[in-house]
Design a protein around this motif. Structure first.
Motif, PDB file in Angstrom:
ATOM      1  N   ARG A  47       0.834  -1.204   0.000  1.00 36.34           N
ATOM      2  CA  ARG A  47       0.000   0.000   0.000  1.00 36.34           C
ATOM      3  C   ARG A  47       0.864   1.247   0.000  1.00 36.34           C
ATOM      4  N   ILE A  48       0.195   2.390  -0.214  1.00 36.92           N
ATOM      5  CA  ILE A  48       0.875   3.667  -0.024  1.00 36.92           C
ATOM      6  C   ILE A  48       0.185   4.382   1.134  1.00 36.92           C
ATOM      7  N   LEU A  49       0.998   4.978   1.987  1.00 34.61           N
ATOM      8  CA  LEU A  49       0.507   5.696   3.158  1.00 34.61           C
ATOM      9  C   LEU A  49       0.575   7.191   2.861  1.00 34.61           C
ATOM     10  N   ILE A  50      -0.505   7.900   3.160  1.00 35.60           N
ATOM     11  CA  ILE A  50      -0.604   9.324   2.847  1.00 35.60           C
ATOM     12  C   ILE A  50      -0.805  10.107   4.136  1.00 35.60           C
ATOM     13  N   SER A  51       0.022  11.120   4.327  1.00 39.92           N
ATOM     14  CA  SER A  51      -0.165  12.032   5.452  1.00 39.92           C
ATOM     15  C   SER A  51      -0.061  13.452   4.919  1.00 39.92           C
ATOM     16  N   ALA A  52      -0.748  14.367   5.586  1.00 40.23           N
ATOM     17  CA  ALA A  52      -0.767  15.752   5.112  1.00 40.23           C
ATOM     18  C   ALA A  52      -0.916  16.696   6.292  1.00 40.23           C
ATOM     19  N   LYS A  53      -0.499  17.921   6.058  1.00 45.89           N
ATOM     20  CA  LYS A  53      -0.690  18.995   7.021  1.00 45.89           C
ATOM     21  C   LYS A  53      -1.336  20.136   6.265  1.00 45.89           C
ATOM     22  N   PRO A  54      -2.480  20.625   6.605  1.00 46.79           N
ATOM     23  CA  PRO A  54      -3.331  20.280   7.734  1.00 46.79           C
ATOM     24  C   PRO A  54      -3.970  18.903   7.568  1.00 46.79           C
ATOM     25  N   LYS A  55      -4.249  18.261   8.696  1.00 48.44           N
ATOM     26  CA  LYS A  55      -4.733  16.879   8.707  1.00 48.44           C
ATOM     27  C   LYS A  55      -6.068  16.703   7.989  1.00 48.44           C
ATOM     28  N   LYS A  56      -6.885  17.751   7.926  1.00 43.77           N
ATOM     29  CA  LYS A  56      -8.193  17.641   7.279  1.00 43.77           C
ATOM     30  C   LYS A  56      -8.086  17.442   5.769  1.00 43.77           C
ATOM     31  N   VAL A  60      -8.211   9.789   2.758  1.00 47.24           N
ATOM     32  CA  VAL A  60      -7.881   8.369   2.835  1.00 47.24           C
ATOM     33  C   VAL A  60      -6.424   8.252   3.267  1.00 47.24           C
ATOM     34  N   PRO A  61      -6.143   7.709   4.464  1.00 52.63           N
ATOM     35  CA  PRO A  61      -4.752   7.652   4.935  1.00 52.63           C
ATOM     36  C   PRO A  61      -3.897   6.564   4.287  1.00 52.63           C
ATOM     37  N   ALA A  62      -4.528   5.538   3.696  1.00 53.66           N
ATOM     38  CA  ALA A  62      -3.770   4.455   3.057  1.00 53.66           C
ATOM     39  C   ALA A  62      -4.559   3.925   1.868  1.00 53.66           C
ATOM     40  N   ILE A  63      -3.823   3.554   0.827  1.00 55.08           N
ATOM     41  CA  ILE A  63      -4.439   2.987  -0.372  1.00 55.08           C
ATOM     42  C   ILE A  63      -3.675   1.712  -0.725  1.00 55.08           C
ATOM     43  N   PHE A  64      -4.403   0.607  -0.886  1.00 45.85           N
ATOM     44  CA  PHE A  64      -3.770  -0.619  -1.342  1.00 45.85           C
ATOM     45  C   PHE A  64      -3.365  -0.464  -2.796  1.00 45.85           C
ATOM     46  N   LEU A  65      -2.195  -0.985  -3.133  1.00 44.33           N
ATOM     47  CA  LEU A  65      -1.682  -0.826  -4.497  1.00 44.33           C
ATOM     48  C   LEU A  65      -2.586  -1.489  -5.527  1.00 44.33           C
ATOM     49  N   GLU A  66      -3.193  -2.636  -5.161  1.00 46.59           N
ATOM     50  CA  GLU A  66      -4.044  -3.319  -6.140  1.00 46.59           C
ATOM     51  C   GLU A  66      -5.368  -2.592  -6.372  1.00 46.59           C
ATOM     52  N   ASP A  67      -5.719  -1.623  -5.511  1.00 43.10           N
ATOM     53  CA  ASP A  67      -6.950  -0.855  -5.687  1.00 43.10           C
ATOM     54  C   ASP A  67      -6.784   0.366  -6.591  1.00 43.10           C
ATOM     55  N   ILE A  68      -5.562   0.735  -6.911  1.00 51.98           N
ATOM     56  CA  ILE A  68      -5.310   1.923  -7.739  1.00 51.98           C
ATOM     57  C   ILE A  68      -5.565   1.574  -9.202  1.00 51.98           C
ATOM     58  N   THR A  69      -6.471   2.338  -9.816  1.00 41.34           N
ATOM     59  CA  THR A  69      -6.792   2.095 -11.230  1.00 41.34           C
ATOM     60  C   THR A  69      -6.175   3.128 -12.164  1.00 41.34           C
ATOM     61  N   GLY A  70      -5.739   4.250 -11.635  1.00 38.61           N
ATOM     62  CA  GLY A  70      -5.133   5.267 -12.490  1.00 38.61           C
ATOM     63  C   GLY A  70      -4.648   6.459 -11.690  1.00 38.61           C
TER      64      GLY A  70
END
Length: 150
Positions: A47-56, A60-70
Motif C-alpha cells: 500500500r501507499i501511506l498518505i499524510s498531510a498537514k493540515p490533517k483535514k 484516505v490515509p492508506a491505499i492498497f496498491l491493487e486498488d489503484i486504477t489510475g
C-alpha cells in the motif's frame, strides 16, 4: 500463491521511498498564517501511506496498491492567485501602469499547482497538490512502473 497456500506479492522496488509535495499558497483557506498543503506519501510493500498537514486534507490515509486504477495529473490555479491576479489586472486597466501587468502575471504563475488524482477501484479519488511539476511526474511514472497502469 506458494505451496503453503500463502499469498506473496511481486517485489516492489519502491518500498521505503517517500514523496514530499508542497502546494502553492492559497490552496487551503482554513488558516491565514500558512496557506500551503504539505503532503507525504510513503510506499510500503502492499500500500501507499498518505499524510498531510493540515490533517483535514487527507481523506484516505492508506491505499492498497491493487486498488489503484489510475493516476492523473492536471493543472489547478489557487483561489488567492486568481483573486490577486484579477486585482492587479484591474489596476493595470485603470492606471495604465505596466508594472501591474507584470505583477498580475507573477501572481498567476505563483499560484499554479499540479493536481494529482489517484483513482481507486471503489470510486473514491484521492487528491494531492504539488507546486513542482517534476515531483508530480516522478511520482506518476514510478507508480505506473509498479502498477502497470496508463
Amino acid at each position: 500463491m506458494d505451496e503453503q497456500g500463502q499469498f506473496y506479492h511481486i517485489q516492489n522496488p519502491l518500498v521505503g521511498k517517500t514523496y514530499h509535495f508542497v502546494s502553492a499558497y492559497g490552496m487551503t483557506r482554513r488558516a491565514f498564517y500558512d496557506l500551503r498543503i504539505y503532503s507525504m506519501i510513503e510506499v510500503t510493500p502492499d500500500r501507499i501511506l498518505i499524510s498531510a498537514k493540515p490533517k483535514k486534507e487527507v481523506k484516505v490515509p492508506a491505499i492498497f496498491l491493487e486498488d489503484i486504477t489510475g493516476i492523473d495529473i492536471s493543472v489547478k490555479i489557487s483561489f488567492y492567485s486568481i483573486l490577486c491576479t484579477g486585482m492587479m489586472f484591474l489596476s493595470f486597466i485603470l492606471t495604465a501602469n505596466w508594472w501591474y501587468f507584470i505583477l498580475a502575471a507573477l501572481f498567476l504563475w505563483c499560484g499554479i499547482n499540479r493536481k494529482i488524482t489517484i483513482m481507486q477501484r471503489n470510486g473514491i479519488d484521492v487528491i494531492l497538490y504539488s507546486r513542482q511539476k517534476e515531483a508530480a511526474m516522478a511520482f506518476k511514472e514510478d507508480m505506473r512502473m509498479i502498477l502497470n497502469i496508463r
